[in-house]
Every structure is written in C-alpha cells, then in structure tokens.
Write a protein that holds these residues in place. Structure first.
Motif, PDB file in Angstrom:
ATOM      1  N   VAL A 227       1.515   0.166  16.132  1.00 16.12           N
ATOM      2  CA  VAL A 227       2.215   0.032  14.852  1.00 16.12           C
ATOM      3  C   VAL A 227       2.412   1.408  14.216  1.00 16.12           C
ATOM      4  O   VAL A 227       3.476   1.699  13.665  1.00 16.12           O
ATOM      5  N   ILE A 228       1.411   2.279  14.318  1.00 21.90           N
ATOM      6  CA  ILE A 228       1.523   3.646  13.791  1.00 21.90           C
ATOM      7  C   ILE A 228       2.637   4.394  14.520  1.00 21.90           C
ATOM      8  O   ILE A 228       3.408   5.144  13.907  1.00 21.90           O
ATOM      9  N   GLU A 229       2.765   4.182  15.820  1.00 19.88           N
ATOM     10  CA  GLU A 229       3.838   4.833  16.572  1.00 19.88           C
ATOM     11  C   GLU A 229       5.210   4.321  16.135  1.00 19.88           C
ATOM     12  O   GLU A 229       6.188   5.064  16.153  1.00 19.88           O
ATOM     13  N   GLN A 230       5.291   3.048  15.712  1.00 16.46           N
ATOM     14  CA  GLN A 230       6.543   2.525  15.162  1.00 16.46           C
ATOM     15  C   GLN A 230       6.912   3.258  13.875  1.00 16.46           C
ATOM     16  O   GLN A 230       8.082   3.535  13.624  1.00 16.46           O
ATOM     17  N   VAL A 231       5.909   3.595  13.078  1.00 16.62           N
ATOM     18  CA  VAL A 231       6.151   4.352  11.850  1.00 16.62           C
ATOM     19  C   VAL A 231       6.657   5.746  12.204  1.00 16.62           C
ATOM     20  O   VAL A 231       7.609   6.258  11.601  1.00 16.62           O
ATOM     21  N   MET A 232       6.040   6.353  13.191  1.00  9.37           N
ATOM     22  CA  MET A 232       6.427   7.705  13.589  1.00  9.37           C
ATOM     23  C   MET A 232       7.837   7.740  14.186  1.00  9.37           C
ATOM     24  O   MET A 232       8.539   8.747  14.078  1.00  9.37           O
ATOM     25  N   ASN A 233       8.259   6.629  14.790  1.00  5.44           N
ATOM     26  CA  ASN A 233       9.608   6.538  15.355  1.00  5.44           C
ATOM     27  C   ASN A 233      10.644   6.151  14.299  1.00  5.44           C
ATOM     28  O   ASN A 233      11.836   6.144  14.589  1.00  5.44           O
ATOM     29  N   GLY A 234      10.202   5.787  13.105  1.00 10.98           N
ATOM     30  CA  GLY A 234      11.126   5.432  12.030  1.00 10.98           C
ATOM     31  C   GLY A 234      11.468   3.955  11.961  1.00 10.98           C
ATOM     32  O   GLY A 234      12.355   3.564  11.210  1.00 10.98           O
ATOM     33  N   GLU A 235      10.792   3.117  12.721  1.00  9.45           N
ATOM     34  CA  GLU A 235      11.075   1.680  12.705  1.00  9.45           C
ATOM     35  C   GLU A 235      10.454   0.989  11.490  1.00  9.45           C
ATOM     36  O   GLU A 235      10.976  -0.013  11.015  1.00  9.45           O
ATOM     37  N   LEU A 236       9.310   1.488  11.024  1.00  6.39           N
ATOM     38  CA  LEU A 236       8.611   0.926   9.865  1.00  6.39           C
ATOM     39  C   LEU A 236       8.323   2.033   8.862  1.00  6.39           C
ATOM     40  O   LEU A 236       8.270   3.201   9.218  1.00  6.39           O
ATOM     41  N   LEU A 237       8.111   1.633   7.615  1.00  7.97           N
ATOM     42  CA  LEU A 237       7.660   2.570   6.597  1.00  7.97           C
ATOM     43  C   LEU A 237       6.138   2.539   6.538  1.00  7.97           C
ATOM     44  O   LEU A 237       5.508   1.579   6.995  1.00  7.97           O
ATOM     45  N   LYS A 238       5.546   3.567   5.943  1.00  7.29           N
ATOM     46  CA  LYS A 238       4.083   3.672   5.911  1.00  7.29           C
ATOM     47  C   LYS A 238       3.445   2.504   5.182  1.00  7.29           C
ATOM     48  O   LYS A 238       2.449   1.949   5.631  1.00  7.29           O
ATOM     49  N   TYR A 239       4.014   2.116   4.045  1.00  9.62           N
ATOM     50  CA  TYR A 239       3.392   1.024   3.288  1.00  9.62           C
ATOM     51  C   TYR A 239       3.552  -0.313   4.000  1.00  9.62           C
ATOM     52  O   TYR A 239       2.695  -1.188   3.893  1.00  9.62           O
ATOM     53  N   GLN A 240       4.633  -0.485   4.771  1.00 14.77           N
ATOM     54  CA  GLN A 240       4.797  -1.722   5.535  1.00 14.77           C
ATOM     55  C   GLN A 240       3.756  -1.805   6.646  1.00 14.77           C
ATOM     56  O   GLN A 240       3.195  -2.875   6.901  1.00 14.77           O
ATOM     57  N   ALA A 241       3.469  -0.678   7.270  1.00 17.81           N
ATOM     58  CA  ALA A 241       2.434  -0.652   8.308  1.00 17.81           C
ATOM     59  C   ALA A 241       1.069  -0.930   7.702  1.00 17.81           C
ATOM     60  O   ALA A 241       0.241  -1.627   8.297  1.00 17.81           O
ATOM     61  N   ALA A 242       0.813  -0.389   6.500  1.00 16.34           N
ATOM     62  CA  ALA A 242      -0.473  -0.618   5.840  1.00 16.34           C
ATOM     63  C   ALA A 242      -0.677  -2.094   5.534  1.00 16.34           C
ATOM     64  O   ALA A 242      -1.768  -2.635   5.727  1.00 16.34           O
ATOM     65  N   ILE A 243       0.362  -2.759   5.096  1.00 14.95           N
ATOM     66  CA  ILE A 243       0.270  -4.200   4.809  1.00 14.95           C
ATOM     67  C   ILE A 243       0.035  -4.968   6.101  1.00 14.95           C
ATOM     68  O   ILE A 243      -0.813  -5.863   6.170  1.00 14.95           O
ATOM     69  N   LYS A 244       0.778  -4.600   7.124  1.00 12.94           N
ATOM     70  CA  LYS A 244       0.663  -5.288   8.409  1.00 12.94           C
ATOM     71  C   LYS A 244      -0.730  -5.126   9.013  1.00 12.94           C
ATOM     72  O   LYS A 244      -1.270  -6.051   9.613  1.00 12.94           O
ATOM     73  N   LEU A 245      -1.330  -3.941   8.843  1.00  8.49           N
ATOM     74  CA  LEU A 245      -2.631  -3.652   9.442  1.00  8.49           C
ATOM     75  C   LEU A 245      -3.806  -4.023   8.548  1.00  8.49           C
ATOM     76  O   LEU A 245      -4.944  -4.046   9.001  1.00  8.49           O
ATOM     77  N   GLY A 246      -3.558  -4.243   7.267  1.00  6.24           N
ATOM     78  CA  GLY A 246      -4.657  -4.533   6.338  1.00  6.24           C
ATOM     79  C   GLY A 246      -5.457  -3.292   5.997  1.00  6.24           C
ATOM     80  O   GLY A 246      -6.640  -3.366   5.717  1.00  6.24           O
ATOM     81  N   ARG A 247      -4.819  -2.140   6.033  1.00  8.73           N
ATOM     82  CA  ARG A 247      -5.458  -0.872   5.701  1.00  8.73           C
ATOM     83  C   ARG A 247      -4.755  -0.268   4.495  1.00  8.73           C
ATOM     84  O   ARG A 247      -3.704  -0.735   4.083  1.00  8.73           O
ATOM     85  N   SER A 248      -5.345   0.795   3.973  1.00 13.09           N
ATOM     86  CA  SER A 248      -4.715   1.461   2.842  1.00 13.09           C
ATOM     87  C   SER A 248      -3.578   2.356   3.328  1.00 13.09           C
ATOM     88  O   SER A 248      -3.544   2.772   4.487  1.00 13.09           O
ATOM     89  N   ILE A 249      -2.655   2.652   2.428  1.00 12.56           N
ATOM     90  CA  ILE A 249      -1.527   3.508   2.769  1.00 12.56           C
ATOM     91  C   ILE A 249      -2.020   4.913   3.102  1.00 12.56           C
ATOM     92  O   ILE A 249      -1.500   5.576   3.997  1.00 12.56           O
ATOM     93  N   LYS A 250      -3.058   5.330   2.398  1.00 18.54           N
ATOM     94  CA  LYS A 250      -3.611   6.665   2.626  1.00 18.54           C
ATOM     95  C   LYS A 250      -4.191   6.792   4.033  1.00 18.54           C
ATOM     96  O   LYS A 250      -4.035   7.823   4.693  1.00 18.54           O
ATOM     97  N   SER A 251      -4.863   5.748   4.524  1.00 17.90           N
ATOM     98  CA  SER A 251      -5.439   5.818   5.873  1.00 17.90           C
ATOM     99  C   SER A 251      -4.343   5.862   6.931  1.00 17.90           C
ATOM    100  O   SER A 251      -4.474   6.557   7.938  1.00 17.90           O
ATOM    101  N   VAL A 252      -3.252   5.154   6.699  1.00 20.33           N
ATOM    102  CA  VAL A 252      -2.125   5.189   7.632  1.00 20.33           C
ATOM    103  C   VAL A 252      -1.518   6.591   7.646  1.00 20.33           C
ATOM    104  O   VAL A 252      -1.226   7.146   8.705  1.00 20.33           O
TER     105      VAL A 252
END
Length: 110
Positions: free
Chosen positions: A70-95
């Motif tokens: 999921v983090i690699e999807q963020v790095m490729n531009g498919e997801l935004l950081k806050y969307q990944a944080a919600i999906k993973l159940g982590r904070s935006i800062k940790s992502v």
C-alpha cells in the motif's frame, strides 16, 4: 499555545477525506461537522488510528508485506498519504515517515 485536547480529527467516508477541527462545544449542544471537500455532514465520523486506541502506552507495530504494498501505491501516486493511513489503520505521520525511509533506502541502493 494550542491545547492538543481540543483538536479533533474527522473522516468523511463519502470522499475519504480526513480533516481537523479546533475548539469546544458551544452551549453544551453537539456541533455538526461538514466535510470541507464535499460539504456533507451525514457520513462524517470521528477518526483516530487504531494504533492509538490501544491504551496510553504506544505499541510498536512492525510493517507487514501487505502494508508495504500500500505504501508503494502511495509512492507511485495511486493513493494519497491520508487514504493509505485510513486503509492501514495507522497515523498519517507514520505513513509519511515510512515513505521517507523507503526513499532513503532506494537512494542508498543506487
């Protein structure tokens, strides 16, 4: 100085948007919060990463392979950081930190 106890995080499930508010309740009545992105208040819920609901002591959670994908999807531009944080159940800062660490590892590997 800002009192962090007055800052609340909210999640709009319609447009997957996380936003913050600051302040207390007025006249003891609950406030209605509207999403700044879509303007709806029906699907706005209080948001807090699952990691912070485990008690006063923070528990270090190792990154799993599915989460790194999921983090690699963020790095490729498919997801935004806050969307990944919600999906993973982590904070935006940790992502954000994980992305920075992965970028440093890629630079060292080159």
């Amino acid at each position: 100085m800002i009192d962090r106890r007055q800052i609340k995080n909210w999640l709009c499930e319609d447009c997957t948007f996380v936003f913050q508010t600051f302040g207390k309740k007025q006249n003891g009545r609950p406030r209605k919060y509207f999403c700044p992105s879509c303007g709806e208040n029906v699907s706005v819920f209080k948001y807090e990463a699952d990691r912070f609901n485990q008690g006063p002591k923070r528990i270090k959670q190792p990154w799993r392979d599915e989460e790194i994908q999921v983090i690699e999807q963020v790095m490729n531009g498919e997801l935004l950081k806050y969307q990944a944080a919600i999906k993973l159940g982590r904070s935006i800062k940790s992502v954000r930190r994980k992305i920075e660490r992965m970028n440093k590892e890629r630079v060292k590997a080159e």
